[in-house]
Design an enzyme around this catalytic site. Structure first.
Site, PDB file in Angstrom:
ATOM      1  N   ARG A 258       0.856  -1.176   0.000  1.00 36.68           N
ATOM      2  CA  ARG A 258       0.000   0.000   0.000  1.00 36.68           C
ATOM      3  C   ARG A 258       0.894   1.228   0.000  1.00 36.68           C
ATOM      4  O   ARG A 258       1.497   1.553   1.015  1.00 36.68           O
ATOM      5  CB  ARG A 258      -0.873  -0.041   1.271  1.00 36.68           C
ATOM      6  CG  ARG A 258      -2.024   0.935   1.284  1.00 36.68           C
ATOM      7  CD  ARG A 258      -2.612   1.012   2.691  1.00 36.68           C
ATOM      8  NE  ARG A 258      -1.795   1.861   3.534  1.00 36.68           N
ATOM      9  CZ  ARG A 258      -1.602   1.692   4.840  1.00 36.68           C
ATOM     10  NH1 ARG A 258      -2.150   0.688   5.488  1.00 36.68           N
ATOM     11  NH2 ARG A 258      -0.843   2.542   5.506  1.00 36.68           N
ATOM     12  N   HIS A 262      -3.497   4.472   4.837  1.00 36.05           N
ATOM     13  CA  HIS A 262      -4.590   3.488   4.875  1.00 36.05           C
ATOM     14  C   HIS A 262      -5.876   4.087   4.319  1.00 36.05           C
ATOM     15  O   HIS A 262      -6.490   3.575   3.405  1.00 36.05           O
ATOM     16  CB  HIS A 262      -4.813   3.007   6.310  1.00 36.05           C
ATOM     17  CG  HIS A 262      -6.125   2.319   6.493  1.00 36.05           C
ATOM     18  ND1 HIS A 262      -6.360   1.064   5.988  1.00 36.05           N
ATOM     19  CD2 HIS A 262      -7.274   2.723   7.060  1.00 36.05           C
ATOM     20  CE1 HIS A 262      -7.618   0.716   6.254  1.00 36.05           C
ATOM     21  NE2 HIS A 262      -8.190   1.713   6.903  1.00 36.05           N
ATOM     22  N   TYR A 271       3.917   4.730  11.803  1.00 34.53           N
ATOM     23  CA  TYR A 271       4.215   3.306  11.950  1.00 34.53           C
ATOM     24  C   TYR A 271       5.087   2.698  10.847  1.00 34.53           C
ATOM     25  O   TYR A 271       5.351   1.516  10.853  1.00 34.53           O
ATOM     26  CB  TYR A 271       2.918   2.505  12.089  1.00 34.53           C
ATOM     27  CG  TYR A 271       1.909   2.763  10.980  1.00 34.53           C
ATOM     28  CD1 TYR A 271       2.023   2.109   9.764  1.00 34.53           C
ATOM     29  CD2 TYR A 271       0.853   3.660  11.159  1.00 34.53           C
ATOM     30  CE1 TYR A 271       1.121   2.342   8.752  1.00 34.53           C
ATOM     31  CE2 TYR A 271      -0.062   3.905  10.140  1.00 34.53           C
ATOM     32  CZ  TYR A 271       0.078   3.240   8.944  1.00 34.53           C
ATOM     33  OH  TYR A 271      -0.822   3.477   7.936  1.00 34.53           O
TER      34      TYR A 271
HETATM   35  C1  LIG Z   1     -14.783  -5.611  11.125  1.00 30.61           C
HETATM   36  C2  LIG Z   1     -13.988  -4.365  11.008  1.00 30.61           C
HETATM   37  N1  LIG Z   1     -13.101  -4.059  11.965  1.00 30.61           N
HETATM   38  C3  LIG Z   1     -12.384  -2.925  11.890  1.00 30.61           C
HETATM   39  C4  LIG Z   1     -12.537  -2.078  10.845  1.00 30.61           C
HETATM   40  C5  LIG Z   1     -11.710  -0.802  10.753  1.00 30.61           C
HETATM   41  N2  LIG Z   1     -10.725  -1.005   9.676  1.00 30.61           N
HETATM   42  C6  LIG Z   1     -10.986  -0.581   8.432  1.00 30.61           C
HETATM   43  S1  LIG Z   1      -9.845  -1.102   7.357  1.00 30.61           S
HETATM   44  C7  LIG Z   1      -8.940  -1.844   8.562  1.00 30.61           C
HETATM   45  C8  LIG Z   1      -7.681  -2.561   8.188  1.00 30.61           C
HETATM   46  C9  LIG Z   1      -7.907  -3.543   7.097  1.00 30.61           C
HETATM   47  O1  LIG Z   1      -6.722  -4.157   6.755  1.00 30.61           O
HETATM   48  P1  LIG Z   1      -6.628  -5.213   5.595  1.00 30.61           P
HETATM   49  O2  LIG Z   1      -7.674  -6.263   5.740  1.00 30.61           O
HETATM   50  O3  LIG Z   1      -5.229  -5.677   5.549  1.00 30.61           O
HETATM   51  O4  LIG Z   1      -6.998  -4.408   4.273  1.00 30.61           O
HETATM   52  P2  LIG Z   1      -6.402  -3.061   3.696  1.00 30.61           P
HETATM   53  O5  LIG Z   1      -7.219  -1.954   4.287  1.00 30.61           O
HETATM   54  O6  LIG Z   1      -4.965  -2.984   4.051  1.00 30.61           O
HETATM   55  O7  LIG Z   1      -6.621  -3.161   2.231  1.00 30.61           O
HETATM   56  C10 LIG Z   1      -9.553  -1.696   9.793  1.00 30.61           C
HETATM   57  C11 LIG Z   1      -9.024  -2.217  11.050  1.00 30.61           C
HETATM   58  C12 LIG Z   1     -13.490  -2.418   9.871  1.00 30.61           C
HETATM   59  N3  LIG Z   1     -13.734  -1.648   8.807  1.00 30.61           N
HETATM   60  N4  LIG Z   1     -14.188  -3.570   9.969  1.00 30.61           N
END
Ligand SMILES: Cc1ncc(C[n+]2csc(CCOP(=O)(O)OP(=O)(O)O)c2C)c(N)n1
Lengths: 366, 326
Positions: A258, A262, A271
């Protein structure tokens, strides 16, 4: 009863075809004609251009918070490429390029992130679900869709994409399990971009790869260079064909990065280091593909420029359509709760509309 | 005394409790190095290290359930769910374990933990980041539900929640995280859970709310005085369960009229319970039916329409005037 070692097959393949310098492994190179290669390239450029524009617009307050996908263009265009129109896609929220490839309108991507429900309305003629914001909640829907396909005996396939963090959610592991138990025609793609907000991949799971998680559920996992669109296409095509043949699911780990925050509400400096980001800049999926296209004489600089300009125009036209669509529709808020508005909801709707009307007439007076 | 925002006030409670009691630990997504997406856990990772400030894997059921386990074992976990809209990923653990251990084991095993989550709308967030579904937890025996509306209350109630012997669901109105500052004492301060507060005394009508809608409710109280010469009494429940029935009953016995206000959906919302209690204990004093100004029974809209969904001072004044003109 003796104590003995069970011999389990513990192998995870890893694949890369196009290296960072655009050198291709001709033994593994997929047979794609120049038109196809340029179509793929254009989709990747469109993804990048849209992402850049959205970031600017977010900073200007013209759209809300969104999840940029810079760096993940090859992953999303690679895995979406083999999907047929009649197939289904259960997408991640970080792959607008894949959605547009499937037939979502560019303005819908913007509408979704700007607080308009129309951004989640699957276009006519497209089989896909809208993006799911609750992380890891959607792959199991894909497992269910795949089970339905199997029950109906169709030759369709469903593909679902999700991040590395998502693989910690119980629902995702249940998705892996159901798809395996029922040998459903599902392709799981983990977009491993190394972070879940601030949490690095190594702290998400003790496992060395995400791909290996498939082994526990009885099928193959494969780790792919997610910045190599050719490898993504080869691996996903194999998984799609396997699913279509009735040989069940596959888990693909697309190893990527990425490049941006985020979401636009996040500060990655807290981080991760700039050096790390710079290292990954060298692995840019677009640059290496451009070199490949030129080496292969599929394009010259001038053609690439034309494609860029064409994409800029397409994105610009989409943004203009988007701005015209940004009209709040409060009168529609109640209408999709049920097939038919219930009497109690009808009463609430009337109360709501009366308040709106009063407010409007007062605002007009002022 | 310092003037703090709610985020800083919550942070102060966390620092002081971790300093005072080594059993207190924090876990949740991005609470460590990132210091929480709203920065509520600022400075804790640096001060107490990764053994007491745990950056959890992305799994709410895991965060909640391992906290239950740590609490059963004798620790005092404070778990953060990044947004209350994702607490459902651990719903079964709350309902089947967190809420029940004391009863199931006849008091032998207990779950003294706090589950914090930002809730409510108004910040132009994407889907699932704006809901107010505190009623789910209020419906569940064995849980306490605390929802502060200002920095000082947030700090003092979080302090109380951490030392409470039972599991506490602690919902934080994110719209108020940085909305205003308040004097917060430097020394640890604890307010009793289960007590409401009269934030504006009055005689003509009682406005009852909590959390995210307290500001608009107070605004409505002022507007009623300024525009209609009505002297409203405004009550901040602060704890939804156990509810301070006495305070609201006393007030309504005095004013004879009431409006209840919350963002959550109307049907079976907290307001329904408030009205039932007033019906049971203040019926003879009522001059008019009690009104509800709440979220509607629809999914929280995407943010282009969130402002028309959320209760505002104007809707509250309107509800109050209907009641007064009954
Ligand atoms: C069930 C849930 N928990 C927490 C969140 C808050 N949140 C949004 S994206 C994220 C990280 C997601 O990481 P990843 O699955 O690696 O996908 P990326 O965003 O890096 O594409 C979090 C913790 C959420 N949207 N849904």
């Amino acid at each position: 009863m003796p104590r003995r070692k069970l011999k389990l097959q513990h192998e995870v393949e890893e694949l890369s075809i196009l290296d960072v310098d655009g050198q291709v492994d001709t033994a593994l190179e997929p047979a794609l004609n120049h038109d196809e290669l340029l179509r793929i390239y254009r989709a990747m450029v469109l993804t990048r251009e849209l992402d850049d524009r959205m970031l600017k617009m977010q900073r200007q307050g013209r759209i809300g918070t969104f999840a940029p996908c810079r760096g993940q263009e090859a992953t999303q265009i690679g895995y979406i490429y083999p999907m047929q129109k009649e197939d289904w896609v259960v997408p991640s929220y970080r792959a607008p390029g894949a959605q547009i490839w499937r037939g979502w309108h560019l303005e819908q991507i913007l509408l979704f992130w700007n607080g308009y429900e129309e951004g989640a309305r699957t276009p006519e003629g497209v089989n896909d679900l809208p993006v799911a914001i609750p992380v890891g909640s959607h792959p199991i829907l894909a497992a269910g869709i795949g089970m339905g396909m199997k029950l109906q005996g169709t030759k369709q396939v469903v593909l679902t994409a999700f991040g590395d963090g998502s693989t910690s959610e119980g629902d995702v592991l249940e998705a892996f399990n159901f798809a395996g138990v029922y040998q459903a025609p599902v392709v799981f793609v983990c977009e491993n971009n190394q972070y879940a907000i601030s949490l690095p991949r190594a702290k998400q799971t003790r496992a060395e790869t995400i791909a290996q998680k498939a082994l526990a559920f009885g099928y193959d996992g494969i780790k792919v260079d997610g910045n190599d669109v050719l490898a993504m296409i080869v691996v996903t095509t194999e998984a799609v064909n396997k699913a279509r043949r009735g040989d069940g699911p596959t888990l693909i780990e697309a190893f990527t990065y990425r490049m941006q925050m985020h979401t636009t509400a996040d500060d990655p400096k807290k981080y991760r280091s700039d050096e790390e980001v710079k290292e990954w800049e060298k692995k840019c999926p677009l640059l290496r593909f451009e070199k490949y296209l030129i080496n292969k004489k599929a394009a010259d600089e001038k053609l690439l420029q034309e494609i860029h300009q064409d994409v800029i125009d397409e994105v610009q036209a989409g943004l203009e359509r988007f701005e015209k669509c940004c009209v709040p529709q409060p009168d529609k808020l109640f209408d999709y709760t049920y097939a038919q508005l219930t009497p109690e909801l009808q009463a609430q709707k009337e109360e709501f509309l009366a308040i709106l009307a009063q407010r409007d007439s007062r605002n007009r007076k002022h | 005394m310092a003037e703090l925002t709610m985020v800083k006030a919550l942070n102060l409670a966390l620092h002081q409790n971790m300093e005072a009691d080594p059993r207190v630990i924090i876990c949740g997504q991005d609470v460590g190095r990132d210091e929480g997406v709203f920065r509520v856990t600022e400075g804790l990772y640096n001060r107490f290290g990764e053994s007491r400030v745990l950056d959890s894997p992305l799994a709410e059921a895991g965060i909640i359930a391992t906290s239950i386990g740590m609490a059963l074992y004798g620790l005092r976990p404070i778990a953060e769910i990044q947004f209350s809209g994702f607490i459902y990923q651990g719903f079964h653990q709350i309902e089947q374990h967190m809420a029940r251990f004391r009863n199931r084991t006849r008091g032998r095993l207990t779950v003294p933990m706090v589950l914090r989550a930002p809730y409510g709308g108004g910040i132009r967030a994407v889907e699932h980041h704006s809901e107010s579904k505190e009623a789910y937890w209020v419906h569940t025996p064995g849980l306490k539900v605390v929802i502060p509306s200002g920095p000082r209350a947030a700090r003092a109630l979080l302090h109380a929640a951490i030392s409470d012997p039972d599991p506490v669901i602690f919902y934080e109105p994110k719209i108020l995280y940085r909305a205003f500052r308040e004097e917060v004492p430097d020394e640890p301060e604890s307010w009793e859970i289960g007590k409401a507060r009269i934030v504006r005394p009055g005689n003509d009508i009682t406005l009852i709310s909590y959390g995210s809608t307290m500001r608009v409710t107070q605004e409505a109280g002022d507007d009623l005085a300024d525009l209609h010469n009505i002297d409203a009494e405004v009550i901040d429940l602060m704890t939804i369960k156990p509810m301070d029935t006495d305070t609201i009953v006393q007030s309504v016995r005095k004013t004879g009229r009431a409006v209840v206000i919350h963002e959550g959906h109307r049907t079976c919302g907290v307001g329904a319970e408030i009205i039932a209690r007033l019906n049971e204990q203040a019926f003879d004093y009522l001059e008019a039916p009690i009104r509800r100004v709440t979220g509607y029974d629809i999914h929280f809209p995407y943010f282009s329409c969130e402002q028309v969904y959320l209760p505002d001072a104007e809707r509250i004044v309107r509800g109050a005037m209907d009641t007064l003109n009954y």
